[in-house]
Design a protein around this motif. Structure first.
Motif, PDB file in Angstrom:
ATOM      1  N   ARG A  71      27.494  -1.092   1.072  1.00  0.00           N
ATOM      2  CA  ARG A  71      26.242  -0.359   0.967  1.00  0.00           C
ATOM      3  C   ARG A  71      26.246   0.394  -0.353  1.00  0.00           C
ATOM      4  N   ALA A  72      25.053   0.790  -0.792  1.00  0.00           N
ATOM      5  CA  ALA A  72      24.913   1.431  -2.098  1.00  0.00           C
ATOM      6  C   ALA A  72      23.970   2.616  -1.992  1.00  0.00           C
ATOM      7  N   ARG A  73      24.159   3.545  -2.928  1.00  0.00           N
ATOM      8  CA  ARG A  73      23.264   4.693  -3.034  1.00  0.00           C
ATOM      9  C   ARG A  73      23.171   5.090  -4.503  1.00  0.00           C
ATOM     10  N   LEU A  74      22.073   5.745  -4.861  1.00  0.00           N
ATOM     11  CA  LEU A  74      21.941   6.259  -6.215  1.00  0.00           C
ATOM     12  C   LEU A  74      22.816   7.497  -6.371  1.00  0.00           C
ATOM     13  N   THR A  75      23.397   7.668  -7.531  1.00  0.00           N
ATOM     14  CA  THR A  75      24.093   8.902  -7.862  1.00  0.00           C
ATOM     15  C   THR A  75      23.052   9.874  -8.427  1.00  0.00           C
ATOM     16  N   ASP A  76      23.467  11.106  -8.668  1.00  0.00           N
ATOM     17  CA  ASP A  76      22.543  12.061  -9.294  1.00  0.00           C
ATOM     18  C   ASP A  76      22.102  11.556 -10.664  1.00  0.00           C
ATOM     19  N   ALA A  77      23.033  10.955 -11.416  1.00  0.00           N
ATOM     20  CA  ALA A  77      22.692  10.405 -12.735  1.00  0.00           C
ATOM     21  C   ALA A  77      21.687   9.261 -12.597  1.00  0.00           C
ATOM     22  N   GLY A  78      21.850   8.433 -11.592  1.00  0.00           N
ATOM     23  CA  GLY A  78      20.924   7.330 -11.364  1.00  0.00           C
ATOM     24  C   GLY A  78      19.547   7.822 -10.973  1.00  0.00           C
ATOM     25  N   ARG A  79      19.496   8.838 -10.135  1.00  0.00           N
ATOM     26  CA  ARG A  79      18.209   9.407  -9.726  1.00  0.00           C
ATOM     27  C   ARG A  79      17.512  10.061 -10.924  1.00  0.00           C
ATOM     28  N   ASP A  80      18.275  10.769 -11.753  1.00  0.00           N
ATOM     29  CA  ASP A  80      17.698  11.375 -12.959  1.00  0.00           C
ATOM     30  C   ASP A  80      17.164  10.300 -13.908  1.00  0.00           C
ATOM     31  N   ALA A  81      17.931   9.229 -14.090  1.00  0.00           N
ATOM     32  CA  ALA A  81      17.498   8.140 -14.969  1.00  0.00           C
ATOM     33  C   ALA A  81      16.228   7.493 -14.429  1.00  0.00           C
ATOM     34  N   PHE A  82      16.177   7.254 -13.130  1.00  0.00           N
ATOM     35  CA  PHE A  82      14.997   6.646 -12.514  1.00  0.00           C
ATOM     36  C   PHE A  82      13.780   7.560 -12.659  1.00  0.00           C
ATOM     37  N   ASP A  83      13.946   8.839 -12.328  1.00  0.00           N
ATOM     38  CA  ASP A  83      12.833   9.782 -12.430  1.00  0.00           C
ATOM     39  C   ASP A  83      12.325   9.876 -13.868  1.00  0.00           C
ATOM     40  N   GLY A  84      13.238   9.917 -14.826  1.00  0.00           N
ATOM     41  CA  GLY A  84      12.847   9.970 -16.233  1.00  0.00           C
ATOM     42  C   GLY A  84      12.136   8.705 -16.678  1.00  0.00           C
ATOM     43  N   HIS A  85      12.613   7.559 -16.194  1.00  0.00           N
ATOM     44  CA  HIS A  85      11.996   6.277 -16.551  1.00  0.00           C
ATOM     45  C   HIS A  85      10.584   6.183 -15.973  1.00  0.00           C
ATOM     46  N   VAL A  86      10.434   6.583 -14.716  1.00  0.00           N
ATOM     47  CA  VAL A  86       9.108   6.564 -14.088  1.00  0.00           C
ATOM     48  C   VAL A  86       8.166   7.496 -14.848  1.00  0.00           C
ATOM     49  N   ALA A  87       8.647   8.672 -15.232  1.00  0.00           N
ATOM     50  CA  ALA A  87       7.813   9.607 -15.995  1.00  0.00           C
ATOM     51  C   ALA A  87       7.405   9.001 -17.336  1.00  0.00           C
ATOM     52  N   ALA A  88       8.318   8.287 -17.994  1.00  0.00           N
ATOM     53  CA  ALA A  88       7.999   7.640 -19.267  1.00  0.00           C
ATOM     54  C   ALA A  88       6.954   6.544 -19.069  1.00  0.00           C
ATOM     55  N   LEU A  89       7.094   5.755 -18.022  1.00  0.00           N
ATOM     56  CA  LEU A  89       6.105   4.706 -17.739  1.00  0.00           C
ATOM     57  C   LEU A  89       4.743   5.314 -17.425  1.00  0.00           C
ATOM     58  N   ALA A  91       3.612   8.140 -18.551  1.00  0.00           N
ATOM     59  CA  ALA A  91       3.068   8.636 -19.815  1.00  0.00           C
ATOM     60  C   ALA A  91       2.471   7.495 -20.636  1.00  0.00           C
ATOM     61  N   ILE A  92       3.125   6.354 -20.630  1.00  0.00           N
ATOM     62  CA  ILE A  92       2.605   5.188 -21.347  1.00  0.00           C
ATOM     63  C   ILE A  92       1.264   4.760 -20.750  1.00  0.00           C
ATOM     64  N   VAL A  93       1.205   4.676 -19.438  1.00  0.00           N
ATOM     65  CA  VAL A  93      -0.024   4.267 -18.755  1.00  0.00           C
ATOM     66  C   VAL A  93      -1.120   5.299 -18.967  1.00  0.00           C
ATOM     67  N   ALA A  94      -0.778   6.565 -18.868  1.00  0.00           N
ATOM     68  CA  ALA A  94      -1.774   7.618 -19.062  1.00  0.00           C
ATOM     69  C   ALA A  94      -2.334   7.568 -20.478  1.00  0.00           C
ATOM     70  N   GLY A  95      -1.482   7.312 -21.451  1.00  0.00           N
ATOM     71  CA  GLY A  95      -1.943   7.206 -22.836  1.00  0.00           C
ATOM     72  C   GLY A  95      -2.880   6.037 -23.034  1.00  0.00           C
ATOM     73  N   ALA A  96      -2.631   4.953 -22.342  1.00  0.00           N
ATOM     74  CA  ALA A  96      -3.465   3.757 -22.484  1.00  0.00           C
ATOM     75  C   ALA A  96      -4.806   3.928 -21.775  1.00  0.00           C
ATOM     76  N   THR A  97      -4.814   4.666 -20.689  1.00  0.00           N
ATOM     77  CA  THR A  97      -6.055   4.791 -19.927  1.00  0.00           C
ATOM     78  C   THR A  97      -6.909   5.962 -20.366  1.00  0.00           C
ATOM     79  N   THR A  98      -6.335   6.882 -21.162  1.00  0.00           N
ATOM     80  CA  THR A  98      -7.130   8.033 -21.583  1.00  0.00           C
ATOM     81  C   THR A  98      -7.608   7.939 -23.030  1.00  0.00           C
ATOM     82  N   SER A  99      -7.141   6.932 -23.756  1.00  0.00           N
ATOM     83  CA  SER A  99      -7.606   6.813 -25.148  1.00  0.00           C
ATOM     84  C   SER A  99      -9.073   6.414 -25.130  1.00  0.00           C
ATOM     85  N   PRO A 100      -9.895   7.087 -25.942  1.00  0.00           N
ATOM     86  CA  PRO A 100     -11.338   6.835 -25.896  1.00  0.00           C
ATOM     87  C   PRO A 100     -11.723   5.427 -26.317  1.00  0.00           C
TER      88      PRO A 100
END
Length: 107
Positions: A71-89, A91-100
């Motif tokens: 069985r497997a689980r995320l470590t704290d480092a893995g959870r931080d990396a995932f959360d940061g990656h999701v936030a970056a994605l 931000a990319i999507v928000a930038g694409a959908t909010t540009s006039p």
């Protein structure tokens, strides 16, 4: 607040799906991950090993009814990396959908 940071290690779709699945659980059994991701045992083992080497997840091997279970689980480092990656994605999507007006839509 999570700092947005793109993570090349977890970005490939298989790893991103694996990490997202683990983010939603405390622990996940190998068989469940294999079925959920639609991977062969060897492909899943390779992905788990890659993420474990990076410190993003931990695995546990135990005997249950005479069979070896993993069985497997995320470590704290893995959870931080995932959360940061999701936030970056996001931000990319928000930038694409909010540009006039994007260059592709200009006359």
């Amino acid at each position: 607040m999570t700092k947005a940071r793109f993570d090349e290690l977890i970005h490939p779709s298989t790893r991103l799906t694996l990490v997202a699945t683990l983010a939603a659980a405390d622990w996940a059994e190998f068989a469940f991950l294999k079925e959920t991701l639609g991977l062969s045992e060897s492909a899943l083992s390779k992905q788990l090993a890659t993420l474990e080497e990076a410190g993003y997840l931990a695995t546990e091997r135990r005997l249950s009814g005479g069979r070896r279970k993993v069985r497997a689980r995320l470590t704290d480092a893995g959870r931080d990396a995932f959360d940061g990656h999701v936030a970056a994605l996001q931000a990319i999507v928000a930038g694409a959908t909010t540009s006039p007006e994007s260059p592709a839509t200009r006359p």
